[in-house]
Scaffold this active site. Structure first.
Site, mmCIF file in Angstrom:
data_model
loop_
_atom_site.group_PDB
_atom_site.id
_atom_site.type_symbol
_atom_site.label_atom_id
_atom_site.label_comp_id
_atom_site.label_asym_id
_atom_site.label_seq_id
_atom_site.Cartn_x
_atom_site.Cartn_y
_atom_site.Cartn_z
ATOM 1 N N SER A 30 0.844 -1.188 0.000
ATOM 2 C CA SER A 30 0.000 0.000 0.000
ATOM 3 C C SER A 30 0.877 1.234 0.000
ATOM 4 O O SER A 30 2.020 1.205 0.493
ATOM 5 C CB SER A 30 -0.900 0.013 1.241
ATOM 6 O OG SER A 30 -1.497 1.283 1.427
ATOM 7 N N TYR A 80 -1.482 -0.077 10.545
ATOM 8 C CA TYR A 80 -1.664 -0.521 9.152
ATOM 9 C C TYR A 80 -0.424 -0.190 8.323
ATOM 10 O O TYR A 80 0.117 -1.048 7.620
ATOM 11 C CB TYR A 80 -2.898 0.152 8.556
ATOM 12 C CG TYR A 80 -3.122 -0.150 7.097
ATOM 13 C CD1 TYR A 80 -3.730 -1.338 6.693
ATOM 14 C CD2 TYR A 80 -2.716 0.749 6.117
ATOM 15 C CE1 TYR A 80 -3.929 -1.618 5.348
ATOM 16 C CE2 TYR A 80 -2.904 0.481 4.774
ATOM 17 C CZ TYR A 80 -3.516 -0.704 4.387
ATOM 18 O OH TYR A 80 -3.693 -0.973 3.048
#
Length: 240
Positions: free
Chosen positions: A138, A151
């Site tokens: 990501s 995250y």
């Protein structure tokens, strides 16, 4: 790599980026093993694919799932050639509000399961002298933002792990790399909107999952001498 001769395993295939990757690789001629939690979504995807596919409804963080996927590929198609570790979850929250049990589960899904699957398939690919692994990271791996530290930290760890495994696999015929998508319109944003959170995709025109899928296909179809070790894909309207 000629995808018409390959067997690809795609995790988290029931929606979003995983579903788009499965469609893209099937359209390119690959045979597919798809997995996710939602059996109805997997069945619908399998029925819509261009070529052969089999599915496994399972939790990717279950320690037995990676081996079950490899065994299924070999049983149905005689081999496995590509692993796309796409399954993941997104947990955000401030220091005072974030659910630590959710963070622990995200760690199992976003990192532990990917490490296990990467090692297991890398061993199998090394034995056969060929194969490719793509781990979906990501843009968060490169950012430090409040409320998403866990995250982002897991995605950064995934980037480092994948790079180290690439070095270990040099000369084996096995390629491995990460793709880090920027803001991409998926069901994650639907859930955030429903809970009243601001959604970045509403301010910045996002990527479509099909854009990420096309980039994955690009990574896989490079000449054998080339390994796309890291690909950052962002919306043309995104400032990072």
């Amino acid at each position: 790599m000629d995808l018409r001769k390959q067997v690809a395993i795609v995790t988290g295939a029931s929606s979003g980026i995983g579903q788009a990757i499965a469609r893209e690789l099937s359209a390119a001629g690959a045979s597919l093993v798809i997995t996710a939690r939602r059996a109805d979504r997997l069945a619908a995807l399998s029925a819509s694919l261009h070529g052969p596919s089999v599915r496994l409804c399972a939790a990717i963080e279950d320690p037995g799932t990676p081996q079950a996927l490899l065994d299924l590929a070999v049983a149905e198609f005689g081999r496995a050639d590509v692993l796309v570790n796409n399954a993941g979850m997104f947990v955000a929250g401030s220091l005072d509000t974030i659910d630590l049990d959710d963070v622990a589960r995200m760690t199992r899904v976003n990192f532990d399961a990917v490490v296990r699957a990467s090692y297991l398939f890398a061993r199998a690919f090394k034995r056969q002298g060929s194969g490719a692994i793509i781990n979906v990271s990501s843009i968060g791996a490169y950012l430090s933002s409040s409320s998403v530290g866990a995250y982002s930290g897991l995605k950064h760890a995934l980037e480092v792990f994948t790079s180290a495994l690439r070095v270990e696999l040099k000369g084996s015929g096995v390629r491995i790399g990460t793709i880090a998508p920027g803001t991409t319109e998926t069901e994650i944003f639907d859930r955030l909107r429903a809970s009243g959170h601001a959604v970045r995709a509403d301010q910045t025109p996002p990527l479509d999952p099909a854009d990420v899928a096309a980039a994955v296909r690009f990574m896989l179809t490079q000449p054998e001498r080339a390994n796309v070790a890291r690909l950052l894909l962002v919306s043309s309207a995104e400032s990072v």
